[in-house]
Structures are given as structure tokens and as C-alpha cells.
Design a protein around this motif. Structure first.
Motif, PDB file in Angstrom:
ATOM      1  N   ARG A 170      34.930  39.743  -0.373  1.00 31.30           N
ATOM      2  CA  ARG A 170      33.990  40.076  -1.644  1.00 31.30           C
ATOM      3  C   ARG A 170      34.880  40.935  -2.663  1.00 31.30           C
ATOM      4  O   ARG A 170      35.366  41.765  -2.098  1.00 31.30           O
ATOM      5  CB  ARG A 170      32.877  40.657  -0.815  1.00 31.30           C
ATOM      6  N   SER A 203      32.206  35.787  -2.817  1.00 27.06           N
ATOM      7  CA  SER A 203      31.560  36.055  -1.600  1.00 27.06           C
ATOM      8  C   SER A 203      31.304  34.955  -0.551  1.00 27.06           C
ATOM      9  O   SER A 203      30.521  34.065  -1.076  1.00 27.06           O
ATOM     10  CB  SER A 203      30.308  36.970  -1.919  1.00 27.06           C
ATOM     11  N   ARG A 255      26.017  44.050   3.387  1.00 24.86           N
ATOM     12  CA  ARG A 255      26.192  42.531   2.905  1.00 24.86           C
ATOM     13  C   ARG A 255      25.348  42.234   1.890  1.00 24.86           C
ATOM     14  O   ARG A 255      25.175  41.471   1.128  1.00 24.86           O
ATOM     15  CB  ARG A 255      26.122  41.673   4.085  1.00 24.86           C
TER      16      ARG A 255
END
Length: 513
Positions: free
Chosen positions: A61, A83, A160
Motif C-alpha cells: 500500500r 493497494s 487496513r
């Protein structure tokens, strides 16, 4: 899909910026690149012998967060690039209902990276009577069990997700005109109106439409906070199911700095009340009442000369012994309030995701499933809400963590121990509504009225931070977990683990600036 609130917010931001007499602006760009390499054991997900597929994968990411300052006003942005899970095994367990399916793989076995994820873009402008924010921004409060922006550092693992709202917010100190005491100067009120862009309950880009009003009042002096938070939501999912609820939340944080010790304590408790048509059954054709509650409490002490600290967290999320009646009592924490490293984020997430998959497979992926669903007592609109998404859901736990950094080093060692129990009977949608359960709560492993002991987990990690060129830093982390299943995850023939435990290891590299 964009909406009128977000468009209006951007237009307001553009107008205020354009009308600013100080056109020159200062620019800051912060961000990070993160690479994760993860490996874990397979687990058996149900009494049909299905096993998890994802044993090793790599993901990345790139996050960029620019900031523009125009005199006293600021514009904040945040975007993620590339990502995705880029190497290793993919999993389709619960992927149709995952918060970010592209990061876990799809039923076709392919992975489509999120090339650009535009997360935040909002204006912050002080006025004579308070602070105005407008645009797309994180939604966050307290310890993060209800609203969590996803930018907090986790004890183990890496964040996340993050709640995001298209929001207009105004914060003020209403008592300042009436006195100069500490209470008058440090008491705040906040009001906001939202269109929910994305959280664990709704996704605007997937045509879930959720409107929310937020009110908060709190007293903050230094890092000590005592506050109340109210959120009312009206939501219609893309399936047509509706959710109309209010959440009442209280948060308290206390910190005391001594000569050689630092003591902390925090508490957040939430009650959710309302009504939903997400779960419909013969006993609740017109919908179900929502009555759920939970809390998290943290206490810690740190010996400053050695940077040795012990933190203990305990949490409780109400469960539901009969998920198909006319009252919903199961509470799920926000999945970004991560507890442990393996049980909640992986084991229970996979088990509940596979439970939703099995219901969907019984019904078929398309078509009107109402007739078939009523035979089992579960309708298709309820299926997306069966997976826990890695959150604490219908469970209680204790989670102590010991950290040691030493007086003259950037090397940190940490160990944690998690013990958890269900707060209601283990309910598998297939086993409980068909044979052999016959309408009685039955676990995924075929045990009726199964024990509630989820098991114990041992976590350990070491991390090193290397700073150079001012604000640039390199962080290297290695983390490990070993989970020992409890009786709730065992059956007469199968259990969650083929051996005595399940293990997981991660190596993580992060470049920050």
C-alpha cells in the motif's frame, strides 16, 4: 457515485479557498509505503471439511496525504495507491461480502488491485465561533469500537480499513463567553451531518445509502477526555434492507504523568437501539428490533526509565442466542479496533465468511431466493451481515500486552496473550436452521449448544525504527501468533485446527515521510 453533500462540501471548500485574501499557501506531503509478507496455517471452517486456502500472501500500500495551508484554513487529503495482495495465495472465503474484496481475491481467483482509493479531501477553517470542517473525512471517536478512522497504530498487525464520511462538521466551545475557568475553556460541542461514504455497514459506491447525524459533547484538558457521543443513522442497502438505529456512546480517558511512571486508563461503552429489516423470518416479517451493547476498557502503566509498559484491555460485545427472532442483540465492534492478531482477524473472520458462502450456495447466487430462504429461516438480505469482517462480534475477551523498548534503543519487543469467549451460543446458519440442528443453535462444527470458549492466543513481535533526514523513517517489524482453539471451535469429527494450534507470522516494511 458521488452525492450532493460531498459535491456541496467541495464547492464550499473551493469557494472559501478562492475567497481567501492570502492566496499563497504552504504545502506538506506526508505518506508511507508499506509492504507485508504473511504466512499462516490452514484451518478447517466447518463440519463439511472445508479448509481455508490462503496460507501465504504479500500485499502493499502506498498512502499519500497532502496538506495545504491557506492563512488559517487548511485542506487535507489522503489517497491510497496500488493497494492489493500482489503475490501468493488468494482466498475466496467470504469475498462477496468482504470490506475490500480485491485485497482478498475473488471467486474467479483473480485479484484486481485498488489502483487509486481516494479516501479524504476536506477543508478545515476556523471561524470566530468555532471550527468548520467540510468534505470527505475520517469518522472517529474514543477507543474506536464504534467509529474508527483506521489510522491508529495497532498492537499487532496493520490497519487496513477506516470509516469515511462525506460530512459537514462544526465544533465550538459554547461556554467561553460565560467564564474563564478551565471547564469553560475546555468544554466542546460538535455537530455533524453525514452521508456515509464507507464503513463496515455501508458503501456508497456500492449503492448503500446511509445518512447520519452526529452530536458530541466532551471536556478535554491535555490528554484527559470525558465525553458523550450520539449518532442516528437511516440506511437503505442496495438489497432494499433498511437499518434505522441510534448509538449512544460514552468515552473517558485519563492519563497521569509521574517522575518515573506513566499511568493510563480509558473506557468506551456503547448502546445501539433501533430497527432493521436485514433479518426477516416467520417471526419477524416486518423487521426486527435492535438492542445491542458493548464496551472496552484499557488500563496501563509504563516505567519511563526503561520504557517498559504493561497494558490490559478487556472488552464485551453482546451476542444473540436466536439471530432469527424479532430482536437483534449481537454487537460488532468496528473492525479497525483490532484485538489480537489471529483469532478475530483471521480465524473467526474466515469461519463466519464461509458460513455466509454456504448460505449463498444453498440458495444459489442469483434469482429470487425468498421461498428457499424461508425454509431455512434466513433470507438473502441477511447474508452479507453474517461475516464478522475480523471484528470482535458477540464475544468477550482479556488482552494483556507487555512492551519493552529499553532506555537507549529504537528496538521494541512486545508480547501479548488473548483469551476470548462467546457471549451467546455459536450459531451457524446452515447447521442451526437445517439438519442436524433442527432450529437449535449449532456450531459450524456440528455441536448443538456448543461451549463458548473460543481459545487462547499468544502474540509476539519485534520492531526497529530507523530515522534519517528529519521526518523520514524506516520501520521493520516481525510478528508472530500461535492460537490454541477452545471447545467452541471443536466438534465430534472436525475442529478449526488439524493440529493442536494455528500459527501466523508476518514481516513488515514501512517507509514513512
Amino acid at each position: 457515485m458521488r452525492n450532493t453533500l460531498f459535491s456541496f462540501s467541495l464547492a464550499l471548500a473551493a469557494f472559501l479557498i478562492a475567497s481567501s485574501p492570502a492566496l499563497p499557501f504552504e504545502t506538506e506531503i506526508h505518506g508511507q509505503y508499506r509492504f507485508r509478507a504473511l504466512d499462516n496455517d490452514r484451518q478447517t471452517l466447518a463440519n463439511d471439511g472445508k479448509r481455508s486456502e490462503q496460507t501465504g500472501w504479500r500485499e502493499q500500500r502506498l498512502r499519500v496525504a497532502p496538506q495545504l495551508t491557506f492563512d488559517s484554513a487548511k485542506v487535507f487529503g489522503q489517497a491510497d495507491f496500488f493497494s492489493a495482495s500482489i503475490l501468493g495465495h488468494k482466498s475466496d472465503i467470504g469475498s462477496d461480502f468482504a470490506l475490500f474484496p480485491s485485497r482478498r481475491g475473488t471467486r474467479s481467483g483473480k485479484t484486481v488491485p485498488d489502483l487509486v482509493d481516494l479516501r479524504h479531501l476536506y477543508l478545515e477553517a476556523p471561524t470566530r465561533v468555532g471550527l468548520l470542517r467540510a468534505g470527505q473525512m475520517p469518522s472517529d471517536w474514543g477507543l474506536g469500537i464504534l467509529a474508527n478512522g483506521g489510522d491508529r497504530q495497532l498492537p499487532f498487525g496493520a490497519n487496513r480499513h477506516g470509516d469515511i464520511a462525506d460530512r459537514i462538521l462544526f465544533a465550538t466551545k459554547p461556554l467561553v463567553p460565560y467564564g474563564s475557568s478551565a471547564f469553560h475553556q475546555n468544554f466542546y460541542t460538535v455537530a455533524a451531518v453525514d452521508t456515509v461514504f464507507r464503513d463496515e455497514n455501508a458503501s456508497l459506491v456500492d449503492d448503500d445509502l446511509a445518512f447520519q447525524g452526529v452530536l458530541a459533547a466532551f471536556y478535554r484538558e491535555y490528554e484527559n477526555v470525558n465525553g458523550l457521543y450520539f449518532a442516528g443513522r437511516r440506511q437503505e442497502d442496495r438489497s432494499g434492507a433498511k437499518l434505522n438505529v441510534v448509538a449512544l456512546d460514552t468515552y473517558h480517558n485519563w492519563i497521569r504523568e509521574g517522575d518515573v511512571t506513566r499511568t493510563t486508563a480509558a473506557f468506551e461503552g456503547v448502546v445501539v437501539l433501533g430497527r432493521t429489516t436485514r433479518i426477516r423470518e416467520e417471526r419477524a416479517k416486518s423487521g426486527a428490533d435492535v438492542r445491542a451493547a458493548g464496551y472496552a476498557v484499557q488500563a496501563g502503566v509504563e516505567y519511563l526509565p526503561l520504557r517498559l509498559g504493561l497494558t490490559l484491555e478487556h472488552g464485551y460485545a453482546s451476542g444473540d442466542n436466536d439471530p432469527l427472532d424479532d430482536t437483534v442483540t449481537r454487537l460488532s465492534f468496528d473492525p479497525d479496533h483490532a484485538v489480537g492478531y489471529l483469532l478475530f482477524p483471521e480465524v473467526l473472520a474466515n469461519i463466519s465468511g464461509y458460513g455466509a458462502d454456504r448460505v449463498q450456495e444453498v440458495f444459489g447466487a442469483t434469482g429470487d431466493l425468498k421461498g428457499q430462504a424461508e425454509e431455512l429461516g434466513v433470507l438473502k438480505p441477511s447474508v452479507p451481515y453474517l461475516p464478522t469482517q475480523g471484528a470482535v462480534s458477540g464475544a468477550t475477551y482479556v488482552f494483556p500486552i507487555l512492551r519493552y523498548k529499553g532506555p537507549l534503543t529504537d528496538l521494541e519487543w512486545k508480547v501479548g496473550f488473548l483469551a476470548a469467549w462467546l457471549t451467546a451460543d455459536f450459531f451457524d446458519p446452515i447447521n442451526s436452521t437445517g439438519t442436524p440442528g433442527g432450529g437449535v443453535s449449532t456450531s459450524p462444527y456440528g455441536v448443538t449448544n456448543a461451549p463458548r470458549d473460543l481459545g487462547q492466543e499468544f502474540d509476539a513481535g519485534v520492531g526497529y525504527t530507523f530515522n534519517f533526514l528529519g521526518d523520514i523513517g524506516l520501520v521493520f517489524d516481525i510478528e508472530y501468533a500461535d492460537f490454541f482453539p477452545g471447545d467452541a471451535l471443536k466438534g465430534p469429527v472436525t475442529s478449526v485446527a488439524e493440529t493442536s494450534s494455528i500459527q501466523k507470522v508476518e514481516g513488515r516494511f514501512t517507509l514513512k515521510w
